[in-house]
Structures are given as C-alpha cells and as structure tokens.
Scaffold this motif. Structure first.
Motif, PDB file in Angstrom:
ATOM      1  N   TYR A 341       0.843  -1.200   0.000  1.00 37.90           N
ATOM      2  CA  TYR A 341       0.000   0.000   0.000  1.00 37.90           C
ATOM      3  C   TYR A 341       0.875   1.247   0.000  1.00 37.90           C
ATOM      4  N   LEU A 348       3.280   6.662  -7.745  1.00 35.75           N
ATOM      5  CA  LEU A 348       2.762   7.889  -8.350  1.00 35.75           C
ATOM      6  C   LEU A 348       3.840   8.945  -8.458  1.00 35.75           C
TER       7      LEU A 348
ATOM      8  N   THR B  13      -7.333  -4.330   4.371  1.00 38.10           N
ATOM      9  CA  THR B  13      -7.157  -5.173   3.191  1.00 38.10           C
ATOM     10  C   THR B  13      -8.506  -5.520   2.576  1.00 38.10           C
ATOM     11  N   HIS B  16      -9.862  -2.735   0.598  1.00 38.23           N
ATOM     12  CA  HIS B  16      -9.161  -2.651  -0.668  1.00 38.23           C
ATOM     13  C   HIS B  16      -9.735  -3.671  -1.651  1.00 38.23           C
ATOM     14  N   ARG B  42      -3.100   4.454 -12.914  1.00 37.66           N
ATOM     15  CA  ARG B  42      -1.851   5.105 -12.521  1.00 37.66           C
ATOM     16  C   ARG B  42      -2.129   6.567 -12.170  1.00 37.66           C
ATOM     17  N   ASN B  43      -3.367   6.770 -11.745  1.00 37.14           N
ATOM     18  CA  ASN B  43      -3.859   8.106 -11.538  1.00 37.14           C
ATOM     19  C   ASN B  43      -3.930   8.381 -10.044  1.00 37.14           C
ATOM     20  N   ALA B  44      -3.842   9.637  -9.656  1.00 40.54           N
ATOM     21  CA  ALA B  44      -3.841   9.943  -8.225  1.00 40.54           C
ATOM     22  C   ALA B  44      -5.171   9.622  -7.558  1.00 40.54           C
ATOM     23  N   SER B  45      -6.235   9.450  -8.338  1.00 38.00           N
ATOM     24  CA  SER B  45      -7.533   9.207  -7.705  1.00 38.00           C
ATOM     25  C   SER B  45      -7.913   7.724  -7.734  1.00 38.00           C
ATOM     26  N   VAL B  46      -6.936   6.869  -7.992  1.00 36.30           N
ATOM     27  CA  VAL B  46      -7.239   5.443  -8.128  1.00 36.30           C
ATOM     28  C   VAL B  46      -7.745   4.855  -6.815  1.00 36.30           C
ATOM     29  N   GLY B  48      -8.900   0.874  -5.090  1.00 38.59           N
ATOM     30  CA  GLY B  48      -8.820  -0.566  -5.330  1.00 38.59           C
ATOM     31  C   GLY B  48      -7.509  -0.954  -5.983  1.00 38.59           C
ATOM     32  N   PHE B  50      -4.298  -1.525  -7.976  1.00 38.99           N
ATOM     33  CA  PHE B  50      -3.431  -0.473  -8.488  1.00 38.99           C
ATOM     34  C   PHE B  50      -2.487  -1.033  -9.531  1.00 38.99           C
TER      35      PHE B  50
END
Ligand code: SF4
Ligand code: SF4
Lengths: 579, 202
Positions: A341, A348, B13, B16, B42-46, B48, B50
């Motif tokens: 995590y 990023l 977990t 997630h 790959r976005n900052a607002s992702v 679940g 990744f």
C-alpha cells in the motif's frame, strides 16, 4: 565551507603557538594539526568551543607530496559552519591517533579509512576492515593501487575512440600481472581470519548485562541472507537467552568502491553513479553531488532550477519515508501487504520522476548549474494534485491506522533507545538523530539551495525509540508537503540551467564538502580537485553507513526479535552502506 | 490487547479488496487491458487494485523514458541510408562506464579519416542507461530507445554493433515526437540563418 575570520584569531589556536596552521593552499580551508596535538586540540574544541558533532572522517592520498591527509569535519549541534581539521601522516607507516574515545561516532568511519586508505588509528579498539574482507591485499584508495582489469588511470579511456575494439571484460585474464598479492603469499597455507577476529571482538565487547552467569552466551548470525535485513547485511549478535549482549554489523557484500570509480570518472560521469548509492533517493544524491561540485566551481544555478531541485528533493523525502513506514510494518511481521500500500504513493511520484528525467529510479536529473530539462506545466499540475490531495489524504490514512495502533505501540515504544547524548556522540544524523531529541536539520542548521525561503518546522521527538523515529518521519512527510506546496506556488519562469550543459567542466583546484539533508540523514560529498578533468578525491559521507555506528548501542539488552525492527528503524540502504 | 488491531488491519485489506470489485463494476468491464483502464490505475484518484498486469498490459512510457541508445539514420533524396553519426567520439568520451567503442572510417585510397563510423559498438551489459551519449551528441545522431524487453538466452550479441543500433528517423519521431520536432525546427532555423549570413556576405 568554513571561512571563519573570528577563528583565525581564536585564543585557543594561539595557545598552540603557531603549531596549528591554517591550510593556506588556494581553495582549501581549515587547520592543519600536527599528529601529536590532534587529541588535545579536538578535546578542547569539543569542550571549550562546542564542536560536539563529528560529521565526517575521510582521507586523501597526496601521492606526489608523499603524505596522507586525514580530514575531519566537526560541527556544532546548535548549527553553523564546520571546523575542518587535517592531519598529515607519511605514506610509509601512516598512523594517527583515534578519536574513538572522544567521539564514538568515529568507529566505523575510522575503520573505513583504514580499510580503504590504509591509515592505522592508534587506540581504536576494534580496527578491522569494514567494507572489504580481512584477506584483501592492499588499500584500494591509495593512488598506486590497481584493480584487476585495470585499463587506464582515468576516463575517458583512449582505446574507445578513434580505434575502438570492443571486448568482454571476462575474456581478459583476471590473473595477469595486474593482480597484486603479497610476495610471500601461499594459497595452500592461507587461513581465513576475518571471522575469528569478528567473533573475538564481539566477545570482548559483550559485557554481561544479566546479573547471573547461569545462561550461556552464544553467537548467532542474522543474515546476510535474511528478509529482514533490507538487502545483504549481516548482524552478528552475542545473545544471552533472548537478550542481546553484543552486536556487530558485518557488511560490504555490495561493495564496489564507488569512490575509486568516482576518482577515475570525469566530474560529470559521477552523476549517474550517485544514483546508485541510495537507490530509493537518487534525486537527493544527485543534488548533494552537484552542489558540492558547484561549490568548487562557484556556480549559481538559476532560480527555477533551484525550485525544481527542491521539489524533487522533497518528493524524494516523501517517497523514502512513506516507503519506510511500509517496511516498518514488514519488519513488525505484517508481511508485505502494508508495504505494498505504501508503494502506491511511491509509484505515483516515480511516474513524475520518469516523466521529467526518463527513469524511475536512476534519475540522473541534475547537472552542474541546474537540471537537465525543464518540467512542463502538466507535470507541475500532477505534482500539485499529489501534494494537495493525494498525499495528505493517504498520510492521514496511515496515521489513522498506525499511529495509535496497539500493536505498533507495543512493539515500538521503548525499543532501541538512543539517548540525546548518545545520538550526538555516535554521529547519528537524519530522523535517527532528531528522534532522540536533537532538532538538527541541515536545511535549517546550514541552509543550502533555497531552503531558507520556506516555512517549515524541523520535526523531532524526544524518546529516541523506534516509535519516535516513526513519528518523526510521519511529521517530516507533512513538512515536506508544506515545502512542496510553497515551492509549487512560487516557482518562477526562466532558465533551468546556467549556461550550456557541457561534458567537460572546468573545476578549479580546491576542496569542498557539500552536505545536504537527505531523507536518511546527512549526505556529504567531500571533493578535492586539482584542476584536472577528474576529481582527485571523491568521498561520500553516507548517512545510513554512519547511522549504523549506533546500532549496537540501540540493540543492547533488547530481544532478538526486536533487533529486526531496530535495524529497520535506522533506515539503511545497502547500496549506500556498502558503496 | 484484544486483537482489535488485527481485525482493523484485516479490514484495511478487505476494504481494498471490495474497492477493487466496486471499481470493476463502475468501469463496466473496461478496467483491464484497455488504454483508459491502465491510465485510470496510474492516476492519483485510483481506488482498489493499483497494479498493471504485465505482460498482458503494459504501461505506456513517457517520451523522455530512456533505456538503451540507438543511432539515427536519415533517408536521402536518392533513398540511401545516411547515418547521422560523424564518429566525433564525444559520446564515447562522456559515457560513464565507457561502453561505447568507435572506429573512424578511413578513405581506402588516401587512408585519411572520413567522418563516418566504421565500427560503432555498445556493450549493453555495461551500459547504465544514463542518457549522456544522447544528451551530448552534437549531431542528434544517438538517441535513447524505448524498447525495454531485451531479455536474451545468451550473452553473445550483447555487444550491439552498428547494424543493430541503426534505426530510422521515422522511428525516432514515433517514440519521441516532441524532441524530434524541436530538433528539426532548430536545424531548419540554423540553416536559414546560415543562408542569410552567406547571402549578406555575398
Ligand atoms: S553518436 Fe554523436 S557523439 Fe557519438 S560519435 Fe556519433 S556524432 Fe559523435
Ligand atoms: S546511455 Fe550512458 S552508459 Fe549507456 S552508452 Fe550512453 S553514455 Fe554510455
């Protein structure tokens, strides 16, 4: 550098009746102290002038002048410039007194100087090699030492152009004339001695902390292949029951003599090599190195470049600390889920690094006088989203889950304590030092780049245990985010590089010790130039290497299971420790 | 100590885990193996999951991404291949691990050197992907490639020779459009300036 006009007339130096001289070579600084006066002078500096922090010990081989010079950088923990001392000793039987008993932080550093330069430290209780193995012949940083496959003294090698003939290094016979070994060396009689010396040093040092002598002491090895050691690292522990009564780190498995390579390289060729030191924080390493060389060149990067550098360095700090938090949980036994995590944030930020520099980890982004390319408005926007939204949000998550977690508190509080005095004495730096109640941060104590413009606090805590190291790092990430917000708002337009990037820079003769507050601690580069295209001396003061000096102290009396956490709390990266 | 922390940890977990499925539903099956889906992860607002499921999915690389160097050639009006490299040797001098070997071509009759490479070899086992060669080449002749899947079964052939290194200008433009356009523009400007100068002196 320490241009101290007041110190020149300091009565302390006058006391020595001209025996202690300023180093008056052009471009050099500090004082040349005769060998026999070193101990007394350092003692008085410490007690009467408050130079209580031994930052770095290194050495230079002035082959042409026939002597070695040991260079000490002392600081006041209250802040300010350095006091640089130099001690010269002949090349035949080099020997200087050890500062171990004044500054225990000299321990690993003196061993490193002995190992690589071959200077004996009189009075050091455990002067063994530290990066190389005991059977190694010679001291590689001496200028006349040649390695196998030795091709040429300095780069660029002549054979590459205009008559290039490629060949595999392995095809060259490694046992040709260029391998050095003692004249009386006989491989059939040779016995490995480093292990027994290591074990015997441990037995001497390990005083029993239990009253009774009923349980036996045994020596166990943790590592070198062990998931908890963050790489190939070995701790040799003397245990009595479950408790540690002595512990010696043994490392160097990843040693490649970064410094010798660096002295062969031209100045610019060293930049990508610094990426490989602490490979989590390559941007900070770049920054430390280019700053040291810029000091020598007298080069001032343009405003925009300074801002870009600060942004990159602070993003690196965020990466490092978030990553560390994840791996702390790993060490506590929550195997890999939490650290994955934590890796999300890192990913990023690494995306940003890749976009600007071309590589995620081996950034090679900074140049003398600026950075290699500008950052686009889109990248800035990306960073803005990260620092304004994503990172604070995630950090809050971390804090909510972890800071008051019973398990973390039970496992970390009161474990691995390093008191304030000990932390200073052991030359600890970075979060380890600050968690012990010393708010010493080079960004504040001796501001470099443009850090004096930003509003931020130095995070520190007072207990000096693993839990406080955690708290300090969390706090530091918050402060970094604060700096990042300011930097992104204020970043001006303009050039990102002073002049044109050149592949051959002219670096005037002289020395420079450039240090920055890298995420792991004080990262210093000591560079001596003689005006040629290659540095004469290139030394890295690696924070995680020197922070290990206090490892034994932190572990004494703790349980074996906690040693793993304590080691993790120092935050070492073997690329930097072993160099 | 009543084990509550363990449950809380597992809860993270579990959250997630469910987030991943909720996201999947929200994306209506387009979350994986689609371009938008990859960008979305790959976005900052992702939320679940990744991760990118390499090798089925591949992250697009940035323009500045660098891996191994390659040499650029132009196509002349006659359809001939024109290597840009002039064998000036700057890249081999700046290369930190010294993994570039260049031999200058010689005129077979006079024996005088010509500004073209005879041998151009890069030991990719040694190359540290630093990008200095591309940065300092004054002729835009060597550039960093995006190709990163270069695993091979043997080390033979890991010293890349001239033929293997050569790639067309169009390929270069396809992986680094901004850079190549900028360089083209600069080149044209320089030529125009030269022309102007020569005209004014006439
Ligand atoms: S690639 Fe560029 S720098 Fe290297 S020899 Fe050719 S022209 Fe010179
Ligand atoms: S990328 Fe760096 S290491 Fe590789 S060939 Fe170019 S200069 Fe040499």
């Amino acid at each position: 550098m320490s241009e101290q006009t007041t110190a020149a007339t300091d009565p302390l130096i006058a006391d020595y009746e001209g025996k202690i001289q300023r180093d008056n070579r052009t471009g050099f600084d500090g004082y040349v102290v005769p060998v026999e006066l070193l101990i007394s002078f350092v003692n008085r500096l410490k007690n009467e002038r408050g130079y209580d922090y031994l930052s770095s010990i290194t050495s230079v081989d002035y082959e042409q002048d026939g002597y070695f010079e040991v260079v000490y950088h002392l600081y006041r923990i209250l802040g300010g410039e350095s006091m640089t001392l130099k001690v010269r000793t002949g090349r035949e039987t080099p020997q200087v007194p050890s500062l171990y008993h004044i500054f225990p932080g000299a321990d690993l550093q003196e061993r490193e100087v002995w190992d690589l330069m071959g200077i004996k430290f009189e009075g050091h209780p455990d002067l063994r090699r530290v990066l190389l193995w005991e059977g190694f012949y010679g001291h590689p940083l001496q200028k006349d030492w040649k390695e196998p496959y030795f091709e040429e003294e300095i780069k660029p090698f002549k054979s590459r152009w205009p008559e290039g003939e490629p060949s595999y290094a392995e095809d060259k016979n490694p046992f040709a004339d260029n391998v050095q070994y003692p004249a009386d060396f006989d491989p059939t009689k040779w016995r490995e001695s480093s292990e027994s010396r290591l074990y015997s040093s441990l037995q001497q040092a390990g005083a029993s902390i239990l009253e009774s002598d009923e349980s036996d002491k045994i020596i166990i090895n943790l590592g070198p292949q062990h998931p908890s050691t963050h790489g190939v690292f070995r701790m040799v522990a003397n245990i009595e029951g479950e408790r540690i009564v002595g512990l010696k780190p043994a490392f160097g498995y990843l040693h490649r003599n970064h410094e010798k390579i660096g002295e062969r390289n031209t100045f610019i060729q060293n930049i990508p090599f610094t990426d490989r030191l602490d490979y989590i924080c390559s941007m900070s390493n770049n920054l430390g190195y280019v700053q040291a060389v810029e000091m020598l060149m007298g080069l001032q990067p343009p405003e925009r470049a300074e801002y870009i550098r600060v942004i990159m360095a602070e993003l690196t700090r965020v990466i490092n600390h978030v990553f560390w938090i994840g791996f702390l949980l790993n060490d506590l036994g929550a195997f890999f889920t939490p650290s994955l995590y934590a890796l999300e944030e890192r990913e990023l930020i690494l995306d940003v690094f890749e976009e600007v520099s071309g590589s995620r980890m081996m950034c090679n982004y900074m140049r003398f006088g600026g950075v290699v390319r500008d950052i686009s408005p889109e990248v800035l926007e990306k960073i803005r989203i990260l620092v304004n939204d994503r990172l604070p949000r995630k950090l809050e998550d971390f804090e909510r889950y972890l800071t008051n977690s019973e398990i973390i508190r039970a496992r970390c509080e009161g474990i691995g304590i390093l008191t304030q005095e000990e932390a200073i004495a052991y030359s600890a730096s970075g979060p380890v030092l600050r968690a012990s109640g010393v708010p010493y941060d080079i960004r504040r104590a001796e501001p470099y780049s443009i850090y004096d413009r930003f509003d931020f606090n130095v995070a520190y805590a007072t207990h000096g245990d693993v839990y406080d190291r955690y708290l300090v790092r969390v706090q530091e990430v918050k402060e970094s985010i604060k700096i990042l917000k300011q930097a992104i708002n204020d970043i001006p337009e303009g050039p990102y590089l002073a002049g044109k990037s050149q592949y051959q820079v002219r670096v005037p003769a002289g020395e420079a010790y450039g240090r920055i507050e890298s995420p792991k601690g004080e990262l210093g580069f000591y560079i001596v130039s003689n005006g040629k295209p290659n540095p004469w001396r290139y030394h890295v003061r690696a924070p995680s290497f020197i922070n290990l000096t206090g490892l034994e102290k932190m572990c004494l009396g703790e349980k074996v299971a906690d040693v793993v956490v304590i080691l993790g709390s120092i935050d070492i990266v073997l690329g930097e420790v072993d160099r | 100590m009543n084990g509550w922390e363990i449950i809380r940890g597992l809860g993270v977990t579990l959250g997630h885990f469910f987030d991943t499925y909720l996201e999947d539903i929200r994306w209506k099956g387009k979350r994986y193996r689609t371009k938008e889906g990859i960008e979305g992860r790959r976005n900052a607002s992702v939320r679940g999951a990744f991760t990118i499921q390499y090798p089925e999915e591949k992250l697009p690389v940035w323009e500045e991404f660098r891996y191994l160097p390659f040499l650029v050639y132009d196509i002349s009006a006659e359809g001939e291949r024109e290597i840009r490299c002039t064998a000036c040797g700057i890249c081999s001098k700046v290369c930190p691990p010294q993994c570039i070997w260049i031999t200058r071509k010689k005129d077979p009759e006079t024996g005088r050197p010509i500004t073209k490479p005879e041998v151009f070899a890069i030991d990719v086992d040694i190359c540290m992907n630093c990008g200095f060669c591309a940065e300092f080449c004054p002729f835009d002749a060597i550039k960093m490639d995006h190709e990163y899947e270069i695993a091979s079964r043997s080390r033979d052939g890991n010293i890349y020779q001239l033929e293997k290194l050569l790639k067309s200008k169009d390929y270069y433009h396809s992986i680094r459009p901004n850079n190549s356009s900028r360089e083209e523009k600069e080149k044209l400007e320089k030529e125009a300036e030269k022309l102007k100068k020569s005209e004014s002196t006439v």
